[in-house]
Design a protein around this motif. Sequence first.
Motif, mmCIF file in Angstrom:
data_model
loop_
_atom_site.group_PDB
_atom_site.id
_atom_site.type_symbol
_atom_site.label_atom_id
_atom_site.label_comp_id
_atom_site.label_asym_id
_atom_site.label_seq_id
_atom_site.Cartn_x
_atom_site.Cartn_y
_atom_site.Cartn_z
ATOM 1 N N UNK A 166 0.826 -1.209 0.000
ATOM 2 C CA UNK A 166 0.000 0.000 0.000
ATOM 3 C C UNK A 166 0.858 1.256 0.000
ATOM 4 N N UNK A 167 2.034 1.210 0.626
ATOM 5 C CA UNK A 167 2.934 2.360 0.628
ATOM 6 C C UNK A 167 3.566 2.569 -0.743
ATOM 7 N N UNK A 168 3.758 1.495 -1.500
ATOM 8 C CA UNK A 168 4.438 1.586 -2.790
ATOM 9 C C UNK A 168 3.479 1.760 -3.963
ATOM 10 N N UNK A 169 2.197 1.717 -3.733
ATOM 11 C CA UNK A 169 1.201 1.917 -4.784
ATOM 12 C C UNK A 169 0.815 3.393 -4.791
ATOM 13 N N UNK A 170 0.995 4.108 -5.908
ATOM 14 C CA UNK A 170 0.682 5.544 -5.912
ATOM 15 C C UNK A 170 -0.790 5.854 -5.653
ATOM 16 N N UNK A 171 -1.667 4.889 -5.850
ATOM 17 C CA UNK A 171 -3.093 5.135 -5.585
ATOM 18 C C UNK A 171 -3.411 5.148 -4.100
ATOM 19 N N UNK A 172 -2.608 4.460 -3.279
ATOM 20 C CA UNK A 172 -2.912 4.348 -1.855
ATOM 21 C C UNK A 172 -1.801 4.884 -0.952
ATOM 22 N N UNK A 173 -0.684 5.295 -1.503
ATOM 23 C CA UNK A 173 0.444 5.775 -0.691
ATOM 24 C C UNK A 173 0.064 7.058 0.037
ATOM 25 N N UNK A 174 0.602 7.259 1.241
ATOM 26 C CA UNK A 174 0.375 8.535 1.933
ATOM 27 C C UNK A 174 0.907 9.695 1.088
ATOM 28 N N UNK A 175 0.292 10.851 1.227
ATOM 29 C CA UNK A 175 0.648 12.004 0.400
ATOM 30 C C UNK A 175 2.131 12.354 0.462
ATOM 31 N N UNK A 176 2.730 12.267 1.655
ATOM 32 C CA UNK A 176 4.130 12.667 1.767
ATOM 33 C C UNK A 176 5.077 11.673 1.107
ATOM 34 N N UNK A 177 4.600 10.484 0.728
ATOM 35 C CA UNK A 177 5.444 9.520 0.024
ATOM 36 C C UNK A 177 5.345 9.647 -1.494
ATOM 37 N N UNK A 178 4.393 10.424 -1.993
ATOM 38 C CA UNK A 178 4.236 10.544 -3.444
ATOM 39 C C UNK A 178 5.474 11.127 -4.115
ATOM 40 N N UNK B 80 0.268 20.662 -6.995
ATOM 41 C CA UNK B 80 -0.981 20.305 -7.666
ATOM 42 C C UNK B 80 -1.900 19.493 -6.776
ATOM 43 N N UNK B 81 -3.100 19.222 -7.283
ATOM 44 C CA UNK B 81 -4.038 18.391 -6.528
ATOM 45 C C UNK B 81 -3.496 16.973 -6.357
ATOM 46 N N UNK B 82 -3.856 16.330 -5.274
ATOM 47 C CA UNK B 82 -3.341 15.002 -4.948
ATOM 48 C C UNK B 82 -3.719 13.987 -6.029
ATOM 49 N N UNK B 83 -4.935 14.071 -6.537
ATOM 50 C CA UNK B 83 -5.372 13.137 -7.567
ATOM 51 C C UNK B 83 -4.513 13.209 -8.812
ATOM 52 N N UNK B 84 -4.143 14.425 -9.216
ATOM 53 C CA UNK B 84 -3.294 14.591 -10.402
ATOM 54 C C UNK B 84 -1.895 14.067 -10.134
ATOM 55 N N UNK B 85 -1.367 14.328 -8.935
ATOM 56 C CA UNK B 85 -0.027 13.822 -8.603
ATOM 57 C C UNK B 85 -0.013 12.299 -8.584
#
Length: 186
Positions: A51-63, A78-83
């Motif tokens: 879950x930490x390594x999947x960009x769809x579920x990773x915490x924002x600060x890990x993106x 930018x917005x979190x969804x776009x990132x």
Amino acid sequence: MRGPLPGLPTPHPLLHQLPAVYLDQPFVEGFLSALDEVLAPVLLTLDNLPAYLDPRTAPEDLLAWLAGWVAAEADGEGPVGRRRAVVAGAVARHRQRGTRAGLAAAIRVETGIEPEIRESGATSWSGEPGSALPGSALPRVRVRLRVADAQAVASTRARLERLVATEVPAHVGYEVEVVAADGAGA
């Protein structure tokens, strides 16, 4: 930002890993419960590593960290969804990098607008040596973007120029044109 959570339960208590003879020893129980408290965040993080390594579920600060792994530009503005979309699609876009389709995909992700792209390059095959080369002598890419808001033309143009400069091959020149949907350009 994440931090330790007080009272976090351990998924694998150490006391239950010992033989039964140690279960009713108060010192062992206290010592192992202290270790459980220290190890609980580590074990829970490892259990949830996918879950930490999947960009769809990773915490924002890990993106941003994940973006660095896949060489994607996912700024914190930018917005979190776009990132998340930028990081998730980075590997697929890298396969197309340097192509018209790759440039269009990068612009769509960055701006959400379908670009108009014209390129001067071409390919052909000839069995005769010295035949004419296709396309122009100096390859060039022209990108036109139609934006709805006339006030956003200047800021969109600056972002688009930076993006196109990083996406086209180094030997290819480029021109960027951003126009308002009503036709007024910048």
